[in-house]
Design an enzyme around this catalytic site. Sequence first.
Site, PDB file in Angstrom:
ATOM      1  N   SER A 179      -4.607 -77.082 -15.285  1.00  0.00           N
ATOM      2  CA  SER A 179      -5.585 -76.676 -14.289  1.00  0.00           C
ATOM      3  C   SER A 179      -6.931 -77.228 -14.737  1.00  0.00           C
ATOM      4  O   SER A 179      -7.030 -77.767 -15.841  1.00  0.00           O
ATOM      5  CB  SER A 179      -5.606 -75.145 -14.216  1.00  0.00           C
ATOM      6  OG  SER A 179      -5.843 -74.707 -12.897  1.00  0.00           O
ATOM      7  N   ARG A 237      -1.180 -81.800  -1.314  1.00  0.00           N
ATOM      8  CA  ARG A 237      -1.454 -82.903  -0.398  1.00  0.00           C
ATOM      9  C   ARG A 237      -0.726 -84.161  -0.869  1.00  0.00           C
ATOM     10  O   ARG A 237      -0.512 -84.353  -2.072  1.00  0.00           O
ATOM     11  CB  ARG A 237      -2.960 -83.189  -0.367  1.00  0.00           C
ATOM     12  CG  ARG A 237      -3.775 -82.153   0.377  1.00  0.00           C
ATOM     13  CD  ARG A 237      -3.660 -82.345   1.885  1.00  0.00           C
ATOM     14  NE  ARG A 237      -4.610 -81.502   2.607  1.00  0.00           N
ATOM     15  CZ  ARG A 237      -4.326 -80.300   3.115  1.00  0.00           C
ATOM     16  NH1 ARG A 237      -3.112 -79.806   2.989  1.00  0.00           N
ATOM     17  NH2 ARG A 237      -5.250 -79.629   3.760  1.00  0.00           N
ATOM     18  N   GLU A 266       0.573 -88.894   6.685  1.00  0.00           N
ATOM     19  CA  GLU A 266       1.354 -88.073   7.616  1.00  0.00           C
ATOM     20  C   GLU A 266       0.951 -88.344   9.055  1.00  0.00           C
ATOM     21  O   GLU A 266      -0.239 -88.552   9.315  1.00  0.00           O
ATOM     22  CB  GLU A 266       1.136 -86.593   7.285  1.00  0.00           C
ATOM     23  CG  GLU A 266       1.659 -86.229   5.916  1.00  0.00           C
ATOM     24  CD  GLU A 266       1.311 -84.780   5.519  1.00  0.00           C
ATOM     25  OE1 GLU A 266       0.773 -84.053   6.365  1.00  0.00           O
ATOM     26  OE2 GLU A 266       1.579 -84.410   4.389  1.00  0.00           O
ATOM     27  N   HIS A 284       5.279 -81.157   6.241  1.00  0.00           N
ATOM     28  CA  HIS A 284       4.098 -80.324   6.007  1.00  0.00           C
ATOM     29  C   HIS A 284       4.323 -78.906   6.560  1.00  0.00           C
ATOM     30  O   HIS A 284       3.495 -78.364   7.300  1.00  0.00           O
ATOM     31  CB  HIS A 284       2.859 -80.974   6.645  1.00  0.00           C
ATOM     32  CG  HIS A 284       1.594 -80.645   5.901  1.00  0.00           C
ATOM     33  ND1 HIS A 284       0.918 -81.557   5.123  1.00  0.00           N
ATOM     34  CD2 HIS A 284       0.897 -79.492   5.782  1.00  0.00           C
ATOM     35  CE1 HIS A 284      -0.149 -80.981   4.586  1.00  0.00           C
ATOM     36  NE2 HIS A 284      -0.172 -79.734   4.963  1.00  0.00           N
TER      37      HIS A 284
END
Lengths: 320, 320
Positions: A179, A237, A266, A284
Amino acid sequence: MAESPLVLVQRPPTFDFMDELLSRNFPVLTTHHTSSAPLLVFLSRHASSVRAVVSIGRFKIDADFLSHLPSLRLIVCTSVGTDHVDLPECKRRGIAVTNAGEAYSEDVADYAVGLLISFLRRIPAADRYVKSGQWAKCGEFKLGIKLSGKRVGILGLGSIGSLIAKRLEPFGCIISYNSTCQKQSIPYLYYPDVVSLAANNDVIILCCALNDQTRHIVNREVMESLGRNGIIINVGRGGLIDEKEMVKCLVDGVIGGAGLDAFEKEPGVPVELFGLDNVVLSPHSAVATPGSLDNVVQLALANLKAFFSNQPLISPVRLN
Amino acid sequence: MAESPLVLVQRPPTFDFMDELLSRNFPVLTTHHTSSAPLLVFLSRHASSVRAVVSIGRFKIDADFLSHLPSLRLIVCTSVGTDHVDLPECKRRGIAVTNAGEAYSEDVADYAVGLLISFLRRIPAADRYVKSGQWAKCGEFKLGIKLSGKRVGILGLGSIGSLIAKRLEPFGCIISYNSTCQKQSIPYLYYPDVVSLAANNDVIILCCALNDQTRHIVNREVMESLGRNGIIINVGRGGLIDEKEMVKCLVDGVIGGAGLDAFEKEPGVPVELFGLDNVVLSPHSAVATPGSLDNVVQLALANLKAFFSNQPLISPVRLN
C-alpha cells in the site's frame, strides 16, 4: 436550501437509476452523449447556469468540458475512482468533488473473492462444460486448484482491500499487502514494493486507485516475479496492469492465469484473451449491484443537499 | 504388519492418483470396469483372497458385489458420502468401512461460496459475455445481486456446513441451519424443519449426507417456501433435491435460481437446465482439488495400515 441549483446529470443511456430521485429534489438536465461534440452543442444552450454535475459512468470530465460550465461548483461522482475527472483543474477552479465513498466496497470485495474462486475452481468453464452437454459425452472434468492455504497479496489495502482480506481469512489464505504506506494497526505482512509482493505470493489482487503512481504498476517485472503458477485478480482499473505485457505473459505461461474485471480500453478487451483457458473475464461488473446503487443514489443526493446548504460534504475527494 | 493383504482398487480409468503409493505398500489388483458383468468375471479369478477394497468414485458396492469377496474385511472409500455402499450388508458381514473424513471439507466449502457468488454476481455469464465479444457490441452487462446481508440457511451443519458458515460470516451473511439435531455450542439460529429453513432464508445451501431420511428433502413444498427470489446451492448429492420438481420450479420462476454441482443421474443433467439464465451448473467439481487428493491418498493408506496392524481406523464410517 436558499436556492435550487441546476444539476447536470452526465450518464450512459441505460443508467437512469438516479433520475427520479434527483428530479424530485433539483432542477435537472440529463445528457447521455457518448461523444463530446453533441454534448458541447447541448451545453452551449444551458451550461452557464449549471451549478453541479452528477457524473455516472466514466465520461471524461476534462478541462475543456469544465470550461463550458462557468458556474460549476460541485462534481458528484457515483464511482469510487475519479481518474476520469481532471482533479487539478477542479482544484484550480475551486470545484469540489465527491465520490461513492465506501458504498461499493462490499460488492467489489465480494466479487474479488468470487473471481478468485471462479478462476481457481474453474466455475465458468464448468458451467460451459455441463451446459454444452460435454459432461455426459466426454466424462470427468479437470479438477481445479485449492484455495485454502494460498498466499494472497493485496495491492491497495484501503476499504475494498481490507474487506477482501477479511473475507479471505476464513478460507485459510495467508494475507500480505502493499500500500502507499504500512498500516500500523494491521496484522498482515507488508511488502514495501510490488515486485516483492508478487514474488512472495501465489495470488495478487489489485484494488488500489489508478493514478500516475499506479499506472502499469503491474509490469513485466512484477509478472515475472509472480511466476508461472501466479494468479492476478484485477477488480481495480485496467490501467493498473501493462495489458500488452500481461497478454504475452498469459499466452506464454509466464504467469499462471488471471481473473480480470477491468481493462485498459473498455469495453475493448484484447482478443488474444478470448480463447485462453487460464483467464476469467468480466465486463467491469465488480463495482455494483442494485443493492449498492441504492446506497450510492442516497449518498449522491446527500452530498448535493449538504453542499448547497453549506454543510460538510459526506464523501469528499481530496484535491491534492 | 503380520501379513500383506491383497487390496482391490475399484476406480474410474482416469483416477489413478492412488496407484503408485498403494502398490508400494500392498499387493494391489486394479479394476476400472464401469459395469459389473466384466468385473465379476475378473473377480472370479482373484476375489477369494481380496481382504480390502479401495473404492474411488461411486461404483455401486452392493450385496451382490460383496458376495464375490468372501475374505473382504475393509472398504476404504475415497469419498465422504458412502451412499454407493450397502452399509447394512457390511455390518452383517462384519466389514469395516472408512471414508474421506474431512479431507475434502475445505474444498467443498470453498466451492459452495464460489458457486453462490458466481450465481449472484453472474460470473460465468460475464465470462461468456466478454469472451464472445458481446461487451463491445452490446454494451453494459446486467448487474448481479448483492451477497452482503443475504440470509443463508445451511442444510446439514457438519464439517462442510460449518466451514461454509465460517466463510460466509465476513461477507455479512446471516446464517441459520437445519441439521439432524440442534447443536448447543453453535450461535446460528436453528430451524427444526427444512420448510421453515427455506421460508426464512434467501439462499439455502445443501451439504448434508444423502440417505433415506434426506432423499428429496428439498421437494416442491420446500421450493415454494423458498420463493421466487430464493436460491438453492447444492454441493451435496443430487438426490437431496426432487430434480424433476426443481426443473419445473426454475422454469416457472417458483424459485429464483440455483447453483448446482450435483444431479440425480450424473453425468446426466436435465437438458431443460442447459438454456436457463438462472442456473450455474457444474460437473460434481466441488468435492476435490489435487491438493486434497494428496490428503485423501494419505488418509486411505493410513486406514489400510491401521486396520491390518489392528490399530483403530482413522476415519471409520458408523454402521448403524
